[in-house]
Design a protein around this motif. Structure first.
Motif, PDB file in Angstrom:
ATOM      1  N   CYS A 114      -1.901   7.888   1.337  1.00  9.96           N
ATOM      2  CA  CYS A 114      -1.956   7.917  -0.123  1.00  9.96           C
ATOM      3  C   CYS A 114      -3.407   7.748  -0.583  1.00  9.96           C
ATOM      4  CB  CYS A 114      -1.088   6.794  -0.664  1.00  9.96           C
ATOM      5  SG  CYS A 114      -1.147   6.607  -2.448  1.00  9.96           S
ATOM      6  N   CYS A 118       2.923   2.377  -2.837  1.00 10.11           N
ATOM      7  CA  CYS A 118       2.867   2.387  -4.304  1.00 10.11           C
ATOM      8  C   CYS A 118       3.909   3.312  -4.923  1.00 10.11           C
ATOM      9  CB  CYS A 118       1.462   2.743  -4.786  1.00 10.11           C
ATOM     10  SG  CYS A 118       1.012   4.471  -4.578  1.00 10.11           S
ATOM     11  N   CYS A 140       4.621   7.726  -1.226  1.00  8.92           N
ATOM     12  CA  CYS A 140       3.856   6.626  -0.630  1.00  8.92           C
ATOM     13  C   CYS A 140       4.761   5.415  -0.461  1.00  8.92           C
ATOM     14  CB  CYS A 140       2.666   6.270  -1.525  1.00  8.92           C
ATOM     15  SG  CYS A 140       1.816   4.796  -0.945  1.00  8.92           S
ATOM     16  N   CYS A 185      -3.785   4.363  -2.730  1.00  7.07           N
ATOM     17  CA  CYS A 185      -3.736   2.985  -2.202  1.00  7.07           C
ATOM     18  C   CYS A 185      -3.918   2.920  -0.685  1.00  7.07           C
ATOM     19  CB  CYS A 185      -2.429   2.315  -2.605  1.00  7.07           C
ATOM     20  SG  CYS A 185      -1.023   2.813  -1.605  1.00  7.07           S
TER      21      CYS A 185
HETATM   22 ZN   LIG Z   1       0.097   4.649  -2.542  1.00  6.92          ZN
END
Ligand SMILES: [Zn+2]
Length: 174
Positions: free
Chosen positions: A99, A135, A132, A102
């Motif tokens: 991701c 997140c 993800c 994050c």
């Molecule tokens: Zn993420």
């Protein structure tokens, strides 16, 4: 260099952190960690420090932590340089991509689980989606991915040029 590289990136290099995550590398990005904490974290996790802060670079190097000073401005040159220095791949492998937001791991997610989370037009026009695990952001390969691949092709050409220049000068690569 079989083990995947891991990075810790600071300050103004947020875009570099995003790219490393897209390329599949475990990358921490911090704007708040003080130098000592950052270096400790790098040491504990065996991460390479990437920074444009010469002072941090010097302290990290003196502490025996692998560190790279980023002085290039544009992302193509930075990626080419990192590929030469530590061997990052310059190709997106969606099975490895993390991701960009994050750094979490992505997993495939079936379309039917995405109703209400992604615009209908996107659901109708795409078949592959990733989510993800950290997140929850949803991604799908589209025009953005093609643009990224073009940028990586340019980085690959720059890398070859850099390599040729080094060979002509008889310098070592690192
Ligand atoms: Zn993420």
């Amino acid at each position: 260099m079989n083990k995947e590289l891991k990075f810790i990136v600071n300050g103004m290099l947020g875009h570099v952190a995003k790219w490393l995550r897209v390329l599949g590398y475990d990358t921490i990005y911090s704007t708040e960690m003080d130098d000592r904490t950052l270096i400790q974290r790098a040491e504990v996790d065996s991460r390479i420090v990437l920074t444009s802060d010469r002072q941090l670079y010097n302290i990290a190097t003196r502490s025996g932590v692998r560190s790279i000073l980023i002085e290039e401005a544009d992302i193509e040159h930075i990626l080419a340089f990192l590929s030469l220095r530590v061997g990052i791949r310059l190709k997106i492998d969606l099975t490895k991509t993390r991701c960009p937001r994050c750094g979490g791991l992505l997993t495939r997610i079936p379309k039917k689980n995405l109703k209400g989370r992604v615009p209908i037009s996107i659901l109708e026009n795409h078949s592959v989606f990733f989510e993800c695990k950290c997140c929850g952001k949803v991604y799908w390969p589209g025009s953005h991915l093609r643009n990224m691949s073009h940028l990586l092709n340019r980085a690959e050409r720059i890398k070859r040029k850099m390599l040729n220049n080094l060979k002509e000068r008889g310098d070592n690569i690192v």
